[in-house]
Motif scaffolding. Structure first.
Motif, PDB file in Angstrom:
ATOM      1  N   GLY A  53      84.257  -8.077 -22.207  1.00 52.74           N
ATOM      2  CA  GLY A  53      83.044  -7.427 -21.715  1.00 52.74           C
ATOM      3  C   GLY A  53      81.760  -8.114 -22.117  1.00 52.74           C
ATOM      4  N   GLN A  54      81.844  -9.231 -22.808  1.00 52.24           N
ATOM      5  CA  GLN A  54      80.629  -9.944 -23.201  1.00 52.24           C
ATOM      6  C   GLN A  54      79.964 -10.593 -21.992  1.00 52.24           C
ATOM      7  OE1 GLN A  54      81.311 -12.880 -26.249  1.00 52.24           O
ATOM      8  NE2 GLN A  54      79.176 -13.475 -26.409  1.00 52.24           N
ATOM      9  N   VAL A  55      80.791 -11.042 -21.047  1.00 53.81           N
ATOM     10  CA  VAL A  55      80.291 -11.617 -19.796  1.00 53.81           C
ATOM     11  C   VAL A  55      80.780 -10.747 -18.647  1.00 53.81           C
ATOM     12  CG1 VAL A  55      80.353 -13.600 -18.247  1.00 53.81           C
ATOM     13  CG2 VAL A  55      80.279 -13.957 -20.726  1.00 53.81           C
ATOM     14  N   PRO A  56      79.886 -10.130 -17.867  1.00 55.49           N
ATOM     15  CA  PRO A  56      80.318  -9.305 -16.736  1.00 55.49           C
ATOM     16  C   PRO A  56      81.102 -10.132 -15.716  1.00 55.49           C
ATOM     17  CG  PRO A  56      78.001  -8.934 -17.243  1.00 55.49           C
ATOM     18  CD  PRO A  56      78.424 -10.123 -18.045  1.00 55.49           C
ATOM     19  N   VAL A  57      82.098  -9.526 -15.115  1.00 54.70           N
ATOM     20  CA  VAL A  57      82.937 -10.223 -14.140  1.00 54.70           C
ATOM     21  C   VAL A  57      82.114 -10.795 -12.983  1.00 54.70           C
ATOM     22  CG1 VAL A  57      84.765  -9.913 -12.430  1.00 54.70           C
ATOM     23  CG2 VAL A  57      85.046  -8.995 -14.740  1.00 54.70           C
ATOM     24  N   PRO A  58      81.196 -10.019 -12.382  1.00 50.03           N
ATOM     25  CA  PRO A  58      80.405 -10.583 -11.278  1.00 50.03           C
ATOM     26  C   PRO A  58      79.584 -11.804 -11.706  1.00 50.03           C
ATOM     27  CG  PRO A  58      80.201  -8.199 -11.320  1.00 50.03           C
ATOM     28  CD  PRO A  58      80.886  -8.585 -12.588  1.00 50.03           C
ATOM     29  N   LEU A  59      79.079 -11.782 -12.932  1.00 50.52           N
ATOM     30  CA  LEU A  59      78.291 -12.926 -13.417  1.00 50.52           C
ATOM     31  C   LEU A  59      79.178 -14.155 -13.574  1.00 50.52           C
ATOM     32  CD1 LEU A  59      75.623 -14.072 -14.444  1.00 50.52           C
ATOM     33  CD2 LEU A  59      76.243 -13.279 -16.737  1.00 50.52           C
ATOM     34  N   ALA A  60      80.397 -13.966 -14.081  1.00 52.66           N
ATOM     35  CA  ALA A  60      81.318 -15.095 -14.224  1.00 52.66           C
ATOM     36  C   ALA A  60      81.636 -15.698 -12.865  1.00 52.66           C
ATOM     37  CB  ALA A  60      82.599 -14.641 -14.922  1.00 52.66           C
ATOM     38  N   TYR A  61      81.883 -14.837 -11.879  1.00 53.96           N
ATOM     39  CA  TYR A  61      82.124 -15.332 -10.519  1.00 53.96           C
ATOM     40  C   TYR A  61      80.898 -16.089  -9.998  1.00 53.96           C
ATOM     41  CZ  TYR A  61      86.573 -13.004  -9.388  1.00 53.96           C
ATOM     42  OH  TYR A  61      87.889 -12.635  -9.323  1.00 53.96           O
ATOM     43  N   ALA A  62      79.718 -15.519 -10.215  1.00 56.23           N
ATOM     44  CA  ALA A  62      78.492 -16.116  -9.694  1.00 56.23           C
ATOM     45  C   ALA A  62      78.216 -17.483 -10.312  1.00 56.23           C
ATOM     46  CB  ALA A  62      77.307 -15.173  -9.929  1.00 56.23           C
ATOM     47  N   VAL A  63      78.300 -17.569 -11.646  1.00 55.78           N
ATOM     48  CA  VAL A  63      78.027 -18.847 -12.315  1.00 55.78           C
ATOM     49  C   VAL A  63      79.092 -19.873 -11.937  1.00 55.78           C
ATOM     50  CG1 VAL A  63      77.812 -20.004 -14.544  1.00 55.78           C
ATOM     51  CG2 VAL A  63      76.821 -17.735 -14.218  1.00 55.78           C
ATOM     52  N   GLY A  64      80.348 -19.437 -11.870  1.00 56.18           N
ATOM     53  CA  GLY A  64      81.409 -20.348 -11.459  1.00 56.18           C
ATOM     54  C   GLY A  64      81.194 -20.855 -10.050  1.00 56.18           C
ATOM     55  N   GLY A  65      80.778 -19.964  -9.160  1.00 62.57           N
ATOM     56  CA  GLY A  65      80.518 -20.367  -7.782  1.00 62.57           C
ATOM     57  C   GLY A  65      79.374 -21.350  -7.671  1.00 62.57           C
ATOM     58  N   VAL A  66      78.303 -21.098  -8.425  1.00 60.23           N
ATOM     59  CA  VAL A  66      77.148 -22.006  -8.394  1.00 60.23           C
ATOM     60  C   VAL A  66      77.538 -23.391  -8.897  1.00 60.23           C
ATOM     61  CG1 VAL A  66      74.893 -22.475  -9.436  1.00 60.23           C
ATOM     62  CG2 VAL A  66      75.414 -20.189  -8.557  1.00 60.23           C
ATOM     63  N   LEU A  67      78.248 -23.444 -10.025  1.00 61.82           N
ATOM     64  CA  LEU A  67      78.682 -24.739 -10.553  1.00 61.82           C
ATOM     65  C   LEU A  67      79.624 -25.442  -9.577  1.00 61.82           C
ATOM     66  CD1 LEU A  67      79.363 -23.891 -14.313  1.00 61.82           C
ATOM     67  CD2 LEU A  67      77.473 -25.234 -13.385  1.00 61.82           C
ATOM     68  N   GLY A  68      80.512 -24.662  -8.959  1.00 67.41           N
ATOM     69  CA  GLY A  68      81.471 -25.242  -8.025  1.00 67.41           C
ATOM     70  C   GLY A  68      80.829 -25.800  -6.777  1.00 67.41           C
ATOM     71  N   VAL A  69      79.669 -25.293  -6.401  1.00 65.00           N
ATOM     72  CA  VAL A  69      78.956 -25.818  -5.232  1.00 65.00           C
ATOM     73  C   VAL A  69      78.033 -26.966  -5.625  1.00 65.00           C
ATOM     74  CG1 VAL A  69      77.216 -25.279  -3.470  1.00 65.00           C
ATOM     75  CG2 VAL A  69      79.082 -23.663  -3.941  1.00 65.00           C
ATOM     76  N   LEU A  70      77.309 -26.799  -6.728  1.00 64.43           N
ATOM     77  CA  LEU A  70      76.303 -27.792  -7.116  1.00 64.43           C
ATOM     78  C   LEU A  70      76.933 -29.135  -7.515  1.00 64.43           C
ATOM     79  CD1 LEU A  70      73.635 -25.793  -9.169  1.00 64.43           C
ATOM     80  CD2 LEU A  70      73.490 -26.656  -6.824  1.00 64.43           C
ATOM     81  N   ALA A  71      78.073 -29.110  -8.215  1.00 60.49           N
ATOM     82  CA  ALA A  71      78.658 -30.367  -8.701  1.00 60.49           C
ATOM     83  C   ALA A  71      79.039 -31.313  -7.559  1.00 60.49           C
ATOM     84  CB  ALA A  71      79.858 -30.074  -9.600  1.00 60.49           C
ATOM     85  N   PRO A  72      79.795 -30.860  -6.538  1.00 63.33           N
ATOM     86  CA  PRO A  72      80.108 -31.775  -5.425  1.00 63.33           C
ATOM     87  C   PRO A  72      78.870 -32.185  -4.629  1.00 63.33           C
ATOM     88  CG  PRO A  72      81.642 -29.931  -5.471  1.00 63.33           C
ATOM     89  CD  PRO A  72      80.533 -29.591  -6.411  1.00 63.33           C
ATOM     90  N   VAL A  73      77.904 -31.271  -4.485  1.00 66.39           N
ATOM     91  CA  VAL A  73      76.682 -31.614  -3.758  1.00 66.39           C
ATOM     92  C   VAL A  73      75.918 -32.704  -4.505  1.00 66.39           C
ATOM     93  CG1 VAL A  73      74.417 -30.752  -3.042  1.00 66.39           C
ATOM     94  CG2 VAL A  73      76.474 -29.400  -2.580  1.00 66.39           C
ATOM     95  N   ALA A  74      75.796 -32.541  -5.820  1.00 67.02           N
ATOM     96  CA  ALA A  74      75.117 -33.564  -6.626  1.00 67.02           C
ATOM     97  C   ALA A  74      75.870 -34.883  -6.561  1.00 67.02           C
ATOM     98  CB  ALA A  74      75.000 -33.087  -8.076  1.00 67.02           C
TER      99      ALA A  74
END
Length: 321
Positions: free
Chosen positions: A109-130
């Protein structure tokens, strides 16, 4: 799962039913600290493999190569972190029923599930784009393929016998390939064979160690592990070790028609250190104590020394001293 599954080695007794879904107390630190822990910094050392192909080709120490490899390291680390975050968010409920995994930030519960999904999604999109913007096209393509493969593993492939071993191994092989792709270095067939089967050796040895530790006990760190026999996993790591050694020996003996001009044939001599390293690591695999490859390498002084000798020999071969 690929990288994530490789991090869980403990074999523990199941918890009492009334405690199964009780969240673990969050550790000290805020959400940012939890996100960092979920990204598994301890596992980032695996991404040093991006320098494998440039090092083997002797193109590691130019300013251009160092800068490009640093960028690729960061991008691959971001992709791996994205997979860890999505995995932990997806498995949060199941992790709360596990005596060890319940302490993961998302499950606790230290990291909310939606936040983990959101940060993971952002990293997963930004890395290939970069990567598409800053690196050659093959780098972006490989990072995208890595993400797709890892996410497919999280969803379903981790439940398929043999395929799970192949996916984990391919993740390591992709790390070793991406540095060469970033710098336009042709990848030797022997380099790919040695790296791929070397990775399979360590992955299968880890699974074998987990199976040995689990023998006679209730519960498993991953459901699929119970479907493998220790005999089969032993066969896989022994086969992989043999092919890796053969591939490395053929690679070392291949001069490309150009005789060496160094004091000693360091490249050929490095075969001795490589074989000794495999044999030494196999001792821990055979005992069922090769659960964490990085721990085996760093804690066994003899293996670490053999590794340093191998690096020195291969470095002298590359430098043609």
């Amino acid at each position: 799962m690929t990288d994530t599954a490789v991090t869980d080695t403990a074999v523990l007794r199941p918890r009492a039913p009334e405690q199964e879904r009780e969240p673990a107390p969050p550790r000290a630190g805020g959400v940012l600290a939890g996100l960092l822990r979920t990204a598994r910094p301890r596992q980032w050392i695996k991404n040093v493999l991006v320098a494998a192909a440039p090092a083997a080709a002797g193109e590691l120490f130019s300013v251009h190569a160092a800068g490009r490899l640093a960028l690729v390291f960061v991008l691959f680390t971001a992709c791996a972190a994205a997979v860890y975050l999505v995995n932990d968010a997806r498995d949060a409920e199941a992790d709360r029923a596990h005596p060890v995994k319940r302490h993961r930030p998302v499950a606790a519960g230290q990291v909310p599930v939606p936040l983990a999904y959101a940060v993971g999604g952002v990293l997963g999109v930004l890395a290939p784009v970069a990567a598409a913007w800053l690196c050659p096209p093959p780098v972006a393509a490989l990072l995208t393929a890595y993400l797709v493969m890892q996410l497919a593993y999280c969803v379903s492939l981790k439940h398929v016998l043999v395929v799970d071993l192949a996916v984990v191994t391919t993740g390591f092989l992709m790390r070793a390939m991406i540095g060469g792709l970033a710098l336009g270095i042709p990848l030797s067939r022997w380099f790919l064979i040695t790296t791929g089967f070397g990775a399979l050796f360590m992955v299968a040895a880890k699974r074998y160690s987990e199976a040995v530790q689990m023998a006679g006990k209730e519960g498993a760190t991953r459901a699929l592990l119970t479907e493998y026999t220790t005999g089969y996993l032993r066969f896989v790591w022994q086969l992989a070790a043999g092919v890796a050694v053969l591939g490395y020996c053929l690679w070392s003996m291949e001069e490309g028609g150009v005789p060496h001009t160094s004091v000693l044939p360091w490249r050929q001599l490095s075969m001795i250190a490589f074989v000794l390293a495999v044999l030494r690591y196999a001792v821990f695999a055979d005992r069922g104590t090769a659960g964490e490859p990085e721990d085996v390498v760093l804690r066994d002084r003899a293996l670490a020394l053999i590794g340093v000798v191998w690096l020195a020999m291969y470095g002298l071969a590359v430098a043609n001293w």
